[in-house]
Design a protein around this motif. Structure first.
Motif: not given
Length: 362
Positions: A87, A338, A354, A356
């Motif tokens: 990630e 996410t 953030y 992902l």
């Protein structure tokens, strides 16, 4: 006479050079350069503590995500399951702390393996490595390679009540670079030193979490409580460069005991036999019950010029956290997820992250 002999441009240049030389000598005579260096060093140490704490929070978020997945997917007693994944995380400057931090990013690769002891108890372990970069003022940065390891457990019998816990530890190798910059108002740069170093950090942590989920059709929602104790240590080290502004940093120890009270909601949508969506959101209020981040640091000059103690702003011990996430799970055990997380109502400013990731479950 000098103007006629050398020309007006040459005289102005020499006067500027003399002025700059005298200003630099005054900086050193008054130890202003060392004072600015001590302030820069203290700000960097504070940023280092915050960086290490966020890296621990990444492992805690990974375990939390795994607990949510285990609650949603039925398991057979005696089954051994796991996941491997990677990630990326981004903390942009416009949603981050005040100076000296501007922007941060990280990449983490990890493996999870857990065993179902009974219909209600699952135990497991995790191993991960993270590469983290924090930008500081001007061209400064913190770069670290961090290993995390942990064991975790989940109690959930299919009813509304659930409980989870973990024990984890980590070790980070940190490269530092900071800039000591002094410039007269609208005038020339009087000092511009770049100083670098390297050190190591360690942490150990234990956490307990519990909640109660009410069923609302395809949704589950309810309160949650959490206690997270972590001890951090950052080893002492020296700036590499042989400059007046180089310092020796003391060892940093800090203890954090966070109590969290919040609410979460989650749900599943089976799109077809191949795809399903797992979505969740949470909001909570956090109280720091221990000392938390340090607010005073001591820098020792490398050339025997003494030491300075610098006070920085006290860390806010009462703030909120929120998260919103979506996991796209396929029949081939591929999970694309996410998440947007935020620390809010904090004196240092918002801290938005953030994430992902791509995960393969087996």
């Amino acid at each position: 006479m000098l103007t006629d002999a050398l020309g007006p441009d040459r005289v102005a240049q020499r006067l500027s050079d003399v002025s700059r030389l005298i200003s630099r000598l005054l900086l050193e005579i008054s130890d202003t350069d060392r004072l600015h260096s001590a302030i820069s060093a203290a700000n960097m140490q504070r940023a280092m503590e915050d960086s290490v704490k966020r890296q621990h929070q990444s492992l805690a978020d990974l375990h939390r995500q795994r607990w949510t997945m285990l609650q949603d997917l039925p398991r057979r007693t005696g089954s051994l399951d796991g996941a491997v994944g990677i990630e990326g995380q981004q903390l942009p400057s416009y949603g981050f702390d005040l100076a000296p931090q501007k922007n941060a990013r990280a990449v983490m690769a990890y493996a999870l393996l857990d065993y179902t002891l009974s219909d209600s108890v699952t135990v497991g372990g995790s191993l991960s490595i993270m590469r983290n970069t924090d930008e500081l003022e001007r061209d400064g940065h913190l770069k670290s390679d961090t290993w995390h390891a942990g064991i975790y457990s989940l109690w959930h019998d299919g009813g509304p009540l659930w409980a989870a816990g973990d024990i984890s530890g980590g070790r980070a190798s940190i490269d530092t670079r900071r800039d000591v910059h002094i410039q007269s108002a609208g005038g020339p740069v009087l000092l511009d030193n770049t100083l670098s170093g390297e050190t190591e950090a360690q942490f150990v942590s234990t956490r307990l979490m519990s909640g109660y989920d009410f069923s609302l059709g395809a949704w589950r929602t309810g309160p949650l409580v959490e206690m997270d104790y972590t001890h951090y240590r950052i080893n002492g080290f020296d700036d590499r460069e042989s400059l007046r502004t180089a310092v020796r940093y003391e060892k940093q120890n800090l203890n954090s005991l966070e109590a969290r009270l919040g609410w979460r909601v989650r749900g599943n949508i089976d799109l077809n036999a191949t795809f399903s969506l797992h979505h969740y959101a949470s909001v909570s209020w956090v109280n720091e019950l221990a000392d938390g981040l340090n607010d005073r640091f001591t820098a020792h000059t490398r050339d025997g010029g003494g030491e300075r103690s610098v006070q920085v702003a006290s860390s806010d011990k009462h703030f909120g956290r929120a998260a919103l996430g979506l996991q796209w799970v396929t029949a081939k055990h591929l999970n694309v997820y996410t998440e947007v997380g935020s620390r809010f109502a904090h004196d240092d400013g918002d801290q938005t992250q953030y994430t992902l990731g791509l995960q393969w479950m087996f």
